[in-house]
Motif scaffolding. Structure first.
Motif, PDB file in Angstrom:
ATOM      1  N   ASN A   6      63.270  58.442   8.440  1.00  0.00           N
ATOM      2  CA  ASN A   6      62.495  58.003   9.607  1.00  0.00           C
ATOM      3  C   ASN A   6      62.844  58.770  10.878  1.00  0.00           C
ATOM      4  O   ASN A   6      62.199  58.570  11.897  1.00  0.00           O
ATOM      5  CB  ASN A   6      62.685  56.506   9.841  1.00  0.00           C
ATOM      6  N   GLN A   7      63.850  59.608  10.820  1.00  0.00           N
ATOM      7  CA  GLN A   7      64.244  60.340  12.015  1.00  0.00           C
ATOM      8  C   GLN A   7      63.579  61.705  12.116  1.00  0.00           C
ATOM      9  O   GLN A   7      63.657  62.344  13.152  1.00  0.00           O
ATOM     10  CB  GLN A   7      65.764  60.497  12.045  1.00  0.00           C
ATOM     11  N   LYS A   8      62.927  62.123  11.065  1.00  0.00           N
ATOM     12  CA  LYS A   8      62.239  63.418  11.070  1.00  0.00           C
ATOM     13  C   LYS A   8      60.781  63.223  11.429  1.00  0.00           C
ATOM     14  O   LYS A   8      60.214  62.159  11.248  1.00  0.00           O
ATOM     15  CB  LYS A   8      62.357  64.075   9.698  1.00  0.00           C
ATOM     16  N   ILE A   9      60.181  64.292  11.912  1.00  0.00           N
ATOM     17  CA  ILE A   9      58.751  64.277  12.227  1.00  0.00           C
ATOM     18  C   ILE A   9      58.028  65.035  11.124  1.00  0.00           C
ATOM     19  O   ILE A   9      58.386  66.168  10.784  1.00  0.00           O
ATOM     20  CB  ILE A   9      58.479  64.934  13.596  1.00  0.00           C
ATOM     21  N   TYR A  10      57.022  64.380  10.569  1.00  0.00           N
ATOM     22  CA  TYR A  10      56.211  64.980   9.509  1.00  0.00           C
ATOM     23  C   TYR A  10      54.829  65.232  10.105  1.00  0.00           C
ATOM     24  O   TYR A  10      54.056  64.307  10.319  1.00  0.00           O
ATOM     25  CB  TYR A  10      56.144  64.046   8.301  1.00  0.00           C
ATOM     26  N   ALA A  11      54.550  66.504  10.383  1.00  0.00           N
ATOM     27  CA  ALA A  11      53.338  66.859  11.116  1.00  0.00           C
ATOM     28  C   ALA A  11      52.114  67.018  10.223  1.00  0.00           C
ATOM     29  O   ALA A  11      50.998  67.056  10.725  1.00  0.00           O
ATOM     30  CB  ALA A  11      53.566  68.151  11.901  1.00  0.00           C
ATOM     31  N   ASP A  12      52.329  67.123   8.922  1.00  0.00           N
ATOM     32  CA  ASP A  12      51.170  67.306   8.049  1.00  0.00           C
ATOM     33  C   ASP A  12      51.366  66.575   6.726  1.00  0.00           C
ATOM     34  O   ASP A  12      52.457  66.100   6.400  1.00  0.00           O
ATOM     35  CB  ASP A  12      50.887  68.788   7.805  1.00  0.00           C
ATOM     36  N   LYS A  13      50.294  66.507   5.976  1.00  0.00           N
ATOM     37  CA  LYS A  13      50.274  65.761   4.719  1.00  0.00           C
ATOM     38  C   LYS A  13      51.281  66.325   3.714  1.00  0.00           C
ATOM     39  O   LYS A  13      51.963  65.576   3.012  1.00  0.00           O
ATOM     40  CB  LYS A  13      48.859  65.815   4.146  1.00  0.00           C
ATOM     41  N   GLU A  14      51.394  67.637   3.630  1.00  0.00           N
ATOM     42  CA  GLU A  14      52.276  68.273   2.658  1.00  0.00           C
ATOM     43  C   GLU A  14      53.744  67.934   2.910  1.00  0.00           C
ATOM     44  O   GLU A  14      54.478  67.606   1.981  1.00  0.00           O
ATOM     45  CB  GLU A  14      52.074  69.796   2.647  1.00  0.00           C
ATOM     46  N   SER A  15      54.184  68.026   4.157  1.00  0.00           N
ATOM     47  CA  SER A  15      55.586  67.723   4.457  1.00  0.00           C
ATOM     48  C   SER A  15      55.881  66.238   4.245  1.00  0.00           C
ATOM     49  O   SER A  15      56.985  65.871   3.847  1.00  0.00           O
ATOM     50  CB  SER A  15      55.948  68.145   5.879  1.00  0.00           C
ATOM     51  N   GLY A  60      47.007  62.695  11.938  1.00  0.00           N
ATOM     52  CA  GLY A  60      47.390  61.514  11.177  1.00  0.00           C
ATOM     53  C   GLY A  60      48.855  61.209  11.367  1.00  0.00           C
ATOM     54  O   GLY A  60      49.497  61.757  12.258  1.00  0.00           O
ATOM     55  N   TRP A  61      49.370  60.383  10.505  1.00  0.00           N
ATOM     56  CA  TRP A  61      50.773  60.030  10.599  1.00  0.00           C
ATOM     57  C   TRP A  61      51.330  59.781   9.205  1.00  0.00           C
ATOM     58  O   TRP A  61      50.591  59.590   8.248  1.00  0.00           O
ATOM     59  CB  TRP A  61      50.982  58.830  11.512  1.00  0.00           C
ATOM     60  N   CYS A  62      52.655  59.790   9.123  1.00  0.00           N
ATOM     61  CA  CYS A  62      53.335  59.711   7.840  1.00  0.00           C
ATOM     62  C   CYS A  62      54.186  58.447   7.765  1.00  0.00           C
ATOM     63  O   CYS A  62      54.886  58.100   8.706  1.00  0.00           O
ATOM     64  CB  CYS A  62      54.237  60.937   7.667  1.00  0.00           C
ATOM     65  N   ASP A  63      54.094  57.786   6.619  1.00  0.00           N
ATOM     66  CA  ASP A  63      55.040  56.722   6.293  1.00  0.00           C
ATOM     67  C   ASP A  63      55.959  57.319   5.231  1.00  0.00           C
ATOM     68  O   ASP A  63      55.626  57.335   4.048  1.00  0.00           O
ATOM     69  CB  ASP A  63      54.334  55.482   5.764  1.00  0.00           C
TER      70      ASP A  63
END
Length: 187
Positions: free
Chosen positions: A43-52, A89-92
């Motif tokens: 939860n501390q990382k930023i996931y900017a796209d669907k692949e990551s 978008g955003w990542c869970d």
């Protein structure tokens, strides 16, 4: 005054017996820890796209109007504003690890349910069959009942309907049998 002492002794046995049962389970059978399944770093990382996002076992949600399934139900997913208009978008990131944790927790709760029901029935049997001192017998009867309640409530929401029915039938049968054998009026 002696009656009050018996009541207090019985209540004390109910409380201590259940603390003993539950602490014993916790001592020898530890519950799964969420942090071992889903490290805080996810939860501390930023996931900017669907692949990551998907690379870490997460689920990507497009901003606005998405839904996801949670425990068999459709749950709306709101857009997550971040002050930027270019966010798609955003990542869970914890979806996969959380599901694994919940599966492990469900197994743990089932196993604790079985242990608490067994020791509860044993305590009930001891209360009826072994102890001749009424306060001690009543303490074990009450302690066994509380153990049955705690074990059942702990696992009830995850229990299959058929299992609920069978467990309740067995418990009812045992209680009726014990009551009939030990409490029926003698003629």
């Amino acid at each position: 005054m002696p009656r009050i002492k018996e009541i207090i002794l019985a209540l004390a046995i109910v409380v201590v017996l259940n603390l003993f049962f539950n602490y014993g389970v916790f001592t020898f059978y530890k519950p799964p820890q969420y942090e071992k399944f889903c490290p805080v770093e996810l939860n501390q990382k930023i996931y900017a796209d669907k692949e990551s996002c998907q690379a870490v076992g997460g689920q990507w949600f497009e901003n606005g109007g998405d839904v996801k399934y949670y425990r068999g139900e459709i749950v709306p997913v709101p857009a997550v504003p971040n002050g930027s208009n270019d966010q798609k978008g955003w990542c869970d990131p914890t979806v996969q690890c959380r599901e694994t944790y919940e599966a492990g927790r469900d197994v743990y709760n089932r196993n604790v349910f079985v242990v608490l029901v067994v020791v509860g029935l044993v305590a009930l049997a001891f209360g009826f069959l072994v102890f001749s001192v009424p306060a001690v017998a009543n303490g074990f009867l009450g302690g066994g009942l509380v153990s049955l309640i705690v074990g059942t409530v702990r696992y009830w929401s995850d229990m299959d309907d058929y299992l609920r029915f069978v467990i309740l039938g067995i418990a009812l049968g045992v209680l009726v049998w014990l009551g009939y054998k030990k409490l029926k009026t003698k003629k």
